[in-house]
Scaffold this motif. Structure first.
Motif, short mmCIF file in Angstrom:
data_model
loop_
_atom_site.label_atom_id
_atom_site.label_comp_id
_atom_site.label_asym_id
_atom_site.label_seq_id
_atom_site.Cartn_x
_atom_site.Cartn_y
_atom_site.Cartn_z
N ALA A 405 -3.63 12.99 -56.96
CA ALA A 405 -4.71 13.67 -57.94
C ALA A 405 -5.83 13.23 -58.95
O ALA A 405 -6.64 12.93 -59.49
CB ALA A 405 -4.40 15.09 -58.81
N GLN A 406 -3.77 12.41 -59.67
CA GLN A 406 -4.83 11.59 -61.25
C GLN A 406 -5.23 10.08 -61.17
O GLN A 406 -6.42 10.48 -62.00
CB GLN A 406 -2.59 11.60 -61.86
CG GLN A 406 -2.38 12.13 -62.59
CD GLN A 406 -3.45 12.17 -63.73
OE1 GLN A 406 -4.07 12.03 -64.44
NE2 GLN A 406 -2.64 14.14 -64.82
N ALA A 407 -5.17 9.94 -59.80
CA ALA A 407 -6.21 8.20 -59.08
C ALA A 407 -7.34 9.06 -58.80
O ALA A 407 -8.50 8.29 -58.70
CB ALA A 407 -5.06 7.87 -57.83
N THR A 408 -7.30 9.79 -57.89
CA THR A 408 -8.71 10.63 -57.66
C THR A 408 -9.82 11.11 -58.98
O THR A 408 -10.80 10.73 -58.79
CB THR A 408 -8.84 11.09 -57.10
OG1 THR A 408 -7.77 11.81 -55.32
CG2 THR A 408 -10.36 12.49 -56.34
N ALA A 409 -8.98 11.17 -59.43
CA ALA A 409 -10.04 11.95 -61.20
C ALA A 409 -10.25 10.24 -61.68
O ALA A 409 -11.69 10.43 -62.12
CB ALA A 409 -8.95 12.61 -62.17
N ILE A 420 -3.55 2.88 -63.98
CA ILE A 420 -3.29 4.51 -64.73
C ILE A 420 -2.49 4.29 -66.00
O ILE A 420 -1.67 4.49 -65.77
CB ILE A 420 -3.65 5.82 -64.04
CG1 ILE A 420 -5.13 5.86 -63.50
CG2 ILE A 420 -4.05 6.79 -65.09
CD1 ILE A 420 -5.57 6.76 -62.72
N PHE A 421 -2.09 4.35 -67.26
CA PHE A 421 -1.18 5.41 -67.77
C PHE A 421 -1.62 6.87 -68.13
O PHE A 421 -2.11 7.51 -68.48
CB PHE A 421 -1.45 5.07 -69.46
CG PHE A 421 -1.13 2.80 -69.26
CD1 PHE A 421 -0.28 2.84 -68.20
CD2 PHE A 421 -0.80 2.53 -70.53
CE1 PHE A 421 -0.13 1.13 -68.65
CE2 PHE A 421 -0.84 1.27 -70.84
CZ PHE A 421 -0.78 0.47 -69.97
N GLU A 422 -0.19 7.66 -67.37
CA GLU A 422 -0.27 8.90 -67.76
C GLU A 422 1.09 9.86 -68.05
O GLU A 422 2.01 9.45 -68.30
CB GLU A 422 -0.60 9.93 -66.05
CG GLU A 422 -0.76 11.52 -66.77
CD GLU A 422 -0.32 12.10 -66.36
OE1 GLU A 422 0.23 13.20 -66.59
OE2 GLU A 422 1.10 11.64 -65.87
N ILE A 423 0.61 10.40 -69.39
CA ILE A 423 2.06 10.78 -69.87
C ILE A 423 1.25 12.22 -70.22
O ILE A 423 0.30 13.17 -71.44
CB ILE A 423 1.88 10.19 -70.97
CG1 ILE A 423 2.34 8.25 -71.20
CG2 ILE A 423 3.61 10.47 -72.02
CD1 ILE A 423 2.56 7.74 -72.08
N SER A 428 5.66 11.51 -67.22
CA SER A 428 4.79 10.29 -67.36
C SER A 428 5.13 9.61 -66.08
O SER A 428 5.92 9.42 -64.84
CB SER A 428 5.01 9.29 -68.43
OG SER A 428 6.38 8.87 -68.30
N LYS A 429 3.62 8.88 -66.09
CA LYS A 429 3.26 7.87 -64.18
C LYS A 429 2.61 6.59 -64.59
O LYS A 429 2.21 6.98 -65.48
CB LYS A 429 2.67 8.62 -63.85
CG LYS A 429 2.95 10.48 -63.54
CD LYS A 429 2.18 11.44 -62.48
CE LYS A 429 2.32 12.80 -62.14
NZ LYS A 429 2.40 13.04 -64.01
N PHE A 441 3.09 3.03 -57.72
CA PHE A 441 3.18 3.22 -58.77
C PHE A 441 4.54 3.44 -59.11
O PHE A 441 4.92 3.24 -58.45
CB PHE A 441 2.55 5.30 -58.23
CG PHE A 441 2.92 5.95 -57.82
CD1 PHE A 441 4.37 6.64 -57.56
CD2 PHE A 441 2.92 5.30 -55.76
CE1 PHE A 441 5.21 7.04 -56.81
CE2 PHE A 441 3.95 6.23 -54.75
CZ PHE A 441 4.72 7.02 -55.24
N GLU A 442 4.81 4.88 -60.29
CA GLU A 442 6.17 4.38 -60.58
C GLU A 442 6.33 5.83 -61.54
O GLU A 442 5.21 6.35 -62.65
CB GLU A 442 6.87 3.32 -61.45
CG GLU A 442 8.02 4.13 -61.98
CD GLU A 442 9.31 3.36 -60.93
OE1 GLU A 442 9.59 4.67 -60.44
OE2 GLU A 442 8.64 2.69 -59.49
N MET A 443 7.28 6.80 -61.84
CA MET A 443 7.80 8.17 -62.10
C MET A 443 8.33 7.83 -63.22
O MET A 443 8.87 7.01 -62.75
CB MET A 443 6.91 9.32 -61.99
CG MET A 443 6.42 9.33 -60.54
SD MET A 443 6.43 10.18 -60.02
CE MET A 443 5.95 11.98 -60.91
#
Length: 587
Positions: A405-409, A420-423, A428-429, A441-443
């Protein structure tokens, strides 16, 4: 030397313990004091009080142990003793029949297996293990939970004994335990049950991590400041299935390390070391306060993209064809409605607060009230940790993981994005992309140190608001503090340490912005390739100070995309549109 006394000092991360013994090994005096970020001055105060009872001239030998003891030992002319050896020597003196030692202090936890040496009273260490840089099995964990419940640690200790059926609470991380506590409070769980649940969580965590694969043989000595807690005594008794009398709490349980260090200094003196005392320590103590902490100031980032217009054209029936995305996380629940051009028509960012179903209902009600009859939902998708339950509830057409979902957006906003840094609040991803596809990817693991909850905890400690006030203070700092990558609970002692060196709120706040970025890069990204087109997504991306810290550390521009706090839900809505392809929705 015959009438000389022996001083033992244990300098931990949170407390300093002292013990004075005579040549017959009797304890004449002992103290247990919190450091509050300034170990040397705290020690000087303790020794000053000690000298009121016993002249310092009477001290002939000294032994020092603990995480902060080596440098002080060199200055004071004392023997430095390994803390494992010090605890084992105390056990030999007080309970030579003991076979296991559990020692729990402010930031450290140890498990030591001991046995008698050839049937004598002497003991030998057979095995030992210690905790990692996580507070979940330490006194700091209990201190923080007591503070959240507005209880003193003494009240916390007594309350735990009132519980008949302790509930399950997360023991893996102090910050994650907060979510469980909030949920239990919302369903009117008594404080004494929550307290007991925390104690049992801590005992289970110790057994599973520090004690993994180890045997807890009786008799067991429980040492360290945490041994004063009645709730922890009960929890270990039950979790380790100990019989009555199997667990021993000796008289000097909270100064055991200092006593062990004194005993070893007396019995195994080191030639050429003469006790120099407080005079040498005072001479070594630097005058003045340190104000330059050696970290570059933060500068305002430029890559903050504004949210675009949400104007949409209705179809032939007067309604806009729209798609729904729902992202249910541990801290926040996000609901988004987009049109066919992937413009956001309505969005909500709500706290999950341990009740995902209620949060989703509220989000749907509020979004529905905003778009009203102007839209017709053509497809729905759920994502996040609560995606399956929510998907069943709302009749989702597709359920997708949060990485997708995050990558698609991100890829729909800019197909050249490669990182992508997602926190978020507790998760966090890191996502690596190539031509819009996920290649790695990593979480985060069970640690909050690189998440939004970390910043909220620290902002609360500093008495500032996480929104707006935090970043404003951070950009004011001429020399941010070097706080490093620490467990969110242990960070408190670092903050106090820098305050004592003259740091203000601005320097501390900027240091925290750097800290969350370093934690994320070293623990989540962990050596994976960081590309040149970086998107920063999630709720924490709203904090410009953190964005600036990432730019400074990576040396690369970092872009915060539109609607960054709900990109997971946006990605879910886009996936719903691609999946449905005009088919009727089950929503």
């Amino acid at each position: 030397m015959d009438n000389k006394l022996i001083l033992g000092i244990d300098i931990g991360s949170i407390t300093i313990k002292t013990a004075l013994i005579d040549r017959d090994r009797r304890v004449l005096s002992e103290t247990y004091t919190r450091i509050k970020g300034d170990p040397v001055n705290t020690l000087l105060d303790e020794l000053k009080h000690l000298s009121m009872k016993f002249s310092e001239d009477r001290i002939g030998l000294a032994g020092i142990t603990g995480s902060g003891g080596k440098q002080v030992a060199d200055v004071m002319g004392a023997r430095f003793v390994n803390e494992i050896l010090a605890q084992a020597r105390f056990a030999e003196q007080s309970h030579p029949d003991a076979r296991t030692i559990i020692e729990m202090g402010g930031e450290d936890a140890k498990l030591i297996s001991i046995a008698r040496e050839n049937g004598s009273a002497k003991v030998k260490i057979e095995d030992f293990s210690m905790n990692t840089a996580c507070a979940a099995g330490t006194g700091s964990f209990l201190d923080q939970q007591a503070s959240r419940l507005h209880l003193s640690i003494e009240e916390f200790s007594r309350a735990a004994l009132e519980s008949k059926a302790p509930p399950r609470v997360a023991g893996r991380c102090s910050v994650f335990a907060k979510s469980d506590m909030i949920h239990l409070q919302q369903i009117a769980t008594p404080d004494y049950d929550i307290v007991a649940g925390l104690c049992f969580a801590m005992a289970r965590n110790f057994k599973a991590t520090v004690g993994k694969g180890k045997k807890f043989r009786a008799p067991l000595l429980f040492l360290g400041g945490v041994a004063a807690n009645f709730g922890m005594r009960r929890a270990f008794q039950e979790v380790l299935k100990l019989a009555d009398g199997d667990m021993l709490i000796p008289e000097h349980f909270n100064t055991s390390g200092a006593i062990g260090a004194a005993l070893m200094a007396f019995e195994q003196p080191v030639a050429g070391i003469a006790y120099a005392g407080t005079r040498a320590l005072k001479a070594h103590l630097q005058d003045g306060k340190m104000t330059d902490f050696g970290v570059s100031p933060l500068t305002l980032p430029g890559g903050i993209l504004a949210n675009p217009s949400s104007d949409a054209t209705p179809g032939a029936d007067g309604r806009i064809e729209a798609y729904l995305g729902v992202d249910v996380g541990s801290v926040s629940t996000n609901v988004v409605v987009i049109d066919r051009q992937m413009r956001v028509l309505s969005k909500r960012y709500l706290p999950t607060a341990g009740r995902p179903i209620e949060a989703v209902k509220q989000g749907l009600d509020e979004v529905g009230g905003e778009v009203g009859d102007r839209v017709k939902i053509m497809g729905a998708c759920t994502t996040g940790s609560g995606r399956y339950l929510t998907g069943d509830m709302i009749g989702a057409d597709v359920v997708k993981n949060e990485i997708t979902a995050q990558a698609t957006a991100a890829a729909e906003i800019d197909n050249s994005v490669d990182t992508i840094f997602e926190i978020g609040g507790q998760d966090s991803k890191f996502i690596s992309l190539r031509d819009g596809a996920v290649v790695d990817f990593e979480m985060n693991k069970a640690c909050a140190a690189g998440t939004g909850s970390f910043l909220e905890e620290q902002a609360e400690r500093l008495g500032i608001q996480i929104k707006k006030e935090f970043e404003g203070k951070a950009f004011d700092a001429a020399s941010p503090c070097r706080l490093g990558e620490r467990c969110t609970v242990f960070m408190e002692s670092d903050l106090v340490h820098y305050m004592n060196k003259g740091a203000g709120v601005s320097e501390l706040t900027a240091g925290l912005a750097y800290s969350i970025a370093y934690n994320y890069l070293n623990k989540v990204v962990a050596g994976k390739r960081v590309g040149d087109r970086i998107f920063f997504q999630g709720g924490v991306a709203a904090n410009k100070a953190v964005v600036a810290a990432f730019e400074t550390i990576t040396g690369k521009p970092v872009t915060v995309p539109p609607h960054h706090e709900v990109t997971g839900a946006i990605g879910a809505a886009i996936l719903a549109m691609k999946h449905q392809n005009g088919r009727p929705s089950a929503f």
